[in-house]
Design a protein around this motif. Structure first.
Motif: not given
Length: 377
Positions: A125-132, A134-141
């Motif tokens: 899950x952390x790996x998926x959010x890392x890509x998101x 980068x694309x600006x879909x989710x926040x860094x927090x």
């Protein structure tokens, strides 16, 4: 009247003559009777090489001794040895009930499997959010939170693995093994008894091959011992009293680093192979330490040396078969012989029995088997 006077005169002269004769006889000295020869036993002073030895009383100690205790609480399920038997290093001695420890291990393994699954999900899950991110879909927090969860899950997995290792150690403690090869003593707790961790000693295992003998010598002998140890491996003998075959040879392995101020002695330790197990822990033995060899020493039987007010002496039989009291200096005594440092020459004949009846100059009578042994001029 004249004839009567003549008779009285003659009688008086005769009486005076008799008295003078008696007086003369009484003044004559009787010749002293010769004293009979004193029967004695003798030996000849010899010259030979004699070992220089120190003797002491030693105590036998095991080469290694281990008090076996349980490291966990439990109930004795099985005893795998007999009291007083020989065991090898790693041999199983006692088994405690292992069920509770096996259950704890199983529980830890199950927790590991659960946390592994959770850690894998958190990592993915952390790996998926890392890509998101980068694309600006989710926040860094949001990404940081999931990354923290993954790291926490990984730490939980590490903790589970440590718990499993500890559970396996605890389970292994149920199987009590001998850490050394040796001989067991008496088992203090029998089958079915409960034991506590690090409480009572279940049994003591002593290593008796090799084995130690500990003894002490006077501090005045320390320089000789140190000199001999610097030159070579110092040999030592342990002799079991009242046992004709109880003799073992070893070497000195330990010299204490200080003299005991209270006793004026220093402790040493010898090591023996003890392959035949002649020596046993706790036993007292006669210890003989050979320091060197005294060459061309003059020796006489120890019973020849007597002690008087002026010190030690021997009776020497002279060629005319008279006894001469001779002061001597004894360097050492060993093996029934005294080493004479001064006072007797090799080949001289000394009295070994019958000294109590002798006086200086007395005639001696030798047994028929020893006649002719006295030194000739």
């Amino acid at each position: 009247m004249f004839p009567a006077t003549s008779r009285r005169f003659v009688q008086a002269v005769g009486l005076v003559t008799v008295l003078l004769s008696l007086s003369a006889c009484s003044t004559k000295k009787e010749k002293p009777k010769a004293k009979p020869a004193v029967p004695v036993a003798v030996a000849t002073a010899a010259r030979k090489d004699v070992p220089v030895q120190l003797k002491a009383i030693g105590n036998i100690e095991p080469f290694n001794s281990v008090a076996i205790k349980s490291q966990v609480n439990g109930q004795i399920a099985k005893v795998h040895f007999k009291d007083g038997s020989d065991v090898q290093q790693g041999a199983l001695l006692v088994t405690l009930q292992p069920e509770s420890f096996q259950a704890a291990l199983n529980q830890s393994e199950a927790a590991l499997a659960r946390d592994l699954a959770q850690a894998r999900f958190a990592r993915e899950q952390a790996e998926r959010y890392r890509q998101l991110v980068a694309e600006g879909i989710v926040t860094k927090d949001q990404y940081d939170q999931l990354r923290t969860n993954a790291e926490s899950a990984a730490a939980a997995v590490a903790a589970d693995r440590a718990a499993i290792a500890n559970a396996r150690i605890q389970l292994n403690y149920c199987y009590i093994r001998s850490p050394i090869s040796g001989r067991t003593g008496n088992l203090s707790l029998q089958l079915g008894n409960l034991v506590k961790a690090n409480d009572l000693t279940l049994v003591t295992v002593n290593q008796i091959s090799p084995i130690y003998a500990t003894f002490s010598i006077p501090e005045r002998s320390l320089p000789e011992v140190k000199k001999a140890m610097a030159e070579r491996a110092l040999k030592i003998e342990a002799i079991v009293p009242n046992d004709p075959n109880g003799k073992e040879t070893g070497t000195i392995s330990f010299l204490d680093n200080a003299v005991n101020a209270a006793t004026g002695t220093i402790r040493l330790k010898g090591v023996f192979a003890n392959a035949d197990r002649k020596l046993w822990p706790g036993q007292f033995v006669d210890v003989v330490m050979t320091l060197g060899l005294r060459r061309d020493a003059v020796v006489v039987p120890t019973q020849a040396v007597q002690v008087g007010q002026q010190g030690q002496y021997v009776y020497v039989v002279k060629p005319d078969k008279t006894a001469e009291m001779r002061p001597v200096t004894v360097a050492a005594e060993q093996g029934g012989e005294s080493i004479i440092e001064k006072g007797v020459a090799p080949g001289e004949t000394v009295v070994v029995s019958g000294q109590l009846r002798l006086t200086p100059g007395a005639k001696v009578e030798l047994p028929s088997s020893q006649k002719g042994t006295e030194k000739r001029p």
